[in-house]
Design a protein around this motif. Sequence first.
Motif, short mmCIF file in Angstrom:
data_model
loop_
_atom_site.label_atom_id
_atom_site.label_comp_id
_atom_site.label_asym_id
_atom_site.label_seq_id
_atom_site.Cartn_x
_atom_site.Cartn_y
_atom_site.Cartn_z
N PRO A 85 116.29 -71.82 24.76
CA PRO A 85 116.47 -71.76 23.45
C PRO A 85 115.16 -71.08 23.02
O PRO A 85 114.08 -71.16 23.37
CB PRO A 85 116.70 -73.01 23.03
CG PRO A 85 116.95 -74.10 24.42
CD PRO A 85 116.38 -73.15 25.44
N VAL A 258 118.23 -87.63 19.19
CA VAL A 258 118.79 -86.36 18.87
C VAL A 258 118.22 -86.20 17.46
O VAL A 258 118.18 -87.14 16.69
CB VAL A 258 120.38 -86.45 18.83
CG1 VAL A 258 120.93 -85.37 18.15
CG2 VAL A 258 120.94 -86.71 20.07
N GLY A 260 118.41 -82.98 14.93
CA GLY A 260 118.93 -81.65 14.66
C GLY A 260 119.74 -81.13 15.63
O GLY A 260 120.56 -81.51 16.60
N ARG A 261 118.91 -79.87 15.99
CA ARG A 261 119.67 -79.30 17.27
C ARG A 261 118.80 -79.61 18.36
O ARG A 261 119.31 -79.07 19.58
CB ARG A 261 119.41 -77.63 17.31
CG ARG A 261 118.06 -77.01 17.18
CD ARG A 261 117.95 -75.57 17.08
NE ARG A 261 116.39 -75.03 17.30
CZ ARG A 261 116.16 -74.18 18.08
NH1 ARG A 261 116.98 -73.58 18.92
NH2 ARG A 261 114.98 -73.65 18.19
N TRP A 262 117.90 -80.46 18.38
CA TRP A 262 117.39 -80.79 19.76
C TRP A 262 117.61 -82.29 20.34
O TRP A 262 117.84 -83.08 19.58
CB TRP A 262 115.98 -80.79 19.55
CG TRP A 262 115.14 -79.27 19.32
CD1 TRP A 262 114.74 -78.89 18.04
CD2 TRP A 262 114.94 -78.55 20.17
NE1 TRP A 262 114.47 -77.79 18.17
CE2 TRP A 262 114.52 -77.39 19.67
CE3 TRP A 262 114.95 -78.38 21.44
CZ2 TRP A 262 113.96 -76.13 20.15
CZ3 TRP A 262 114.73 -77.27 22.18
CH2 TRP A 262 114.32 -76.05 21.69
N LEU A 292 125.55 -83.64 22.48
CA LEU A 292 126.37 -82.47 22.14
C LEU A 292 127.47 -82.88 20.98
O LEU A 292 127.79 -82.15 20.23
CB LEU A 292 127.17 -81.86 23.34
CG LEU A 292 126.29 -81.24 24.11
CD1 LEU A 292 126.87 -80.96 25.52
CD2 LEU A 292 126.03 -79.60 23.83
N GLY A 295 125.88 -82.59 17.86
CA GLY A 295 125.98 -81.46 17.28
C GLY A 295 124.36 -80.81 17.62
O GLY A 295 124.01 -79.65 17.35
N ALA A 296 123.54 -81.35 18.89
CA ALA A 296 122.76 -80.69 19.59
C ALA A 296 122.93 -79.68 20.38
O ALA A 296 124.27 -79.51 20.85
CB ALA A 296 122.01 -81.64 20.16
N SER A 297 122.22 -78.44 20.62
CA SER A 297 122.35 -77.60 21.34
C SER A 297 121.35 -77.03 22.46
O SER A 297 121.64 -76.38 23.27
CB SER A 297 122.95 -76.40 20.41
OG SER A 297 121.69 -76.04 19.64
N ALA A 298 120.23 -77.69 22.07
CA ALA A 298 118.90 -77.41 22.92
C ALA A 298 118.36 -78.74 23.48
O ALA A 298 118.54 -79.91 22.41
CB ALA A 298 118.08 -76.48 22.11
#
Length: 336
Positions: A85, A258, A260-262, A292, A295-298
């Motif tokens: 990321p 979790v 945000g994205r992390w 996931l 909403g996390a992606s990384a």
Amino acid sequence: MEFTTGGRLEVHITRADVGKRVSVRRLDGTGEGSSKFTDTVGVLTSWDDGVLSITRRNGETVRISETTLVAGKTVPAAPARRRSPAASAPELERVAARGWPPVESAWLGEWQLRASGGFTRRANSVAALGDPGLPLDTALERVRAWYAERDLPAYIQVGTGAPGTQEQLAADLDSRGWTREVTAELRIAALAPIGDLDADVSRVALTREVDARWLRRYQRSADPGPEVLKVLHGGPSVWFAAVPDEAGEVIAIGRCVVDGRWAGFAAVEVAPEHRRRGLASAVMAALARKALDEGASAAYLQVETDNQDARALYDGLGFVTHHHYHHWRATQGGPS
């Protein structure tokens, strides 16, 4: 490492390059048959009285006499590895600080002073997230006094090895007698591949709080008190994983926060007699799938450089080192 242009070695750095990442070659040893070149890459943190100080990625500061230089140039920061990321060091350090919050904290400019009864250095050290808003020596005196009031050693956590990290602060602490005790890696990875692991997650139970069985498996605290529970449960959205055996005793655990994205992973532990059976991967996969869903992606995690088993596990899961961080301790009774 290549310095030659038309067969010549040249020094292309000056005192004006302090603060930049440089690569230098110096001569070690003189005399017939004994000449030896040594290369150093890092941030040029000072050039005073004929001596260069270069702070490496691992936090070590190397001092070099300018009379021994045979080549030198500024170099760009190391590029981020593919498939990891995009992230800056300041962003990651702030996310990691939120993911392992202290019991008590205070702010000194952009330095967060953290105390948690001595439970882990991360929760009992200064997170140097920017400028303390004071001259450095004054700020260090404030830090020492704040921790002394709590009967704790004064630690400052300092990142190195990426754009936006704090090589200058590391060099300044070194020159003031502070001791670098622990070095760790802050690693990152894409989250989806971890959730897609071919692992048996059916045995993994996810909860919002830890119980006595989970804590018995957790090796960072032999007698967990209220400060341990507060740190473990702190963070934006925290999940705990546990794998019980047939008798109901927990044999593998993990934690994920979790933000945000992390998704930040920690406390992944497996009973020694149950290792190399895929339990750690199952714990990571189950937590990743929950992150996931939120909403996390990384993903990120922190691992000490001497923890070879954990580093091998995370290598296999696709984690790469973004930068290092170090805990610098004030010398007892020494200079600030």
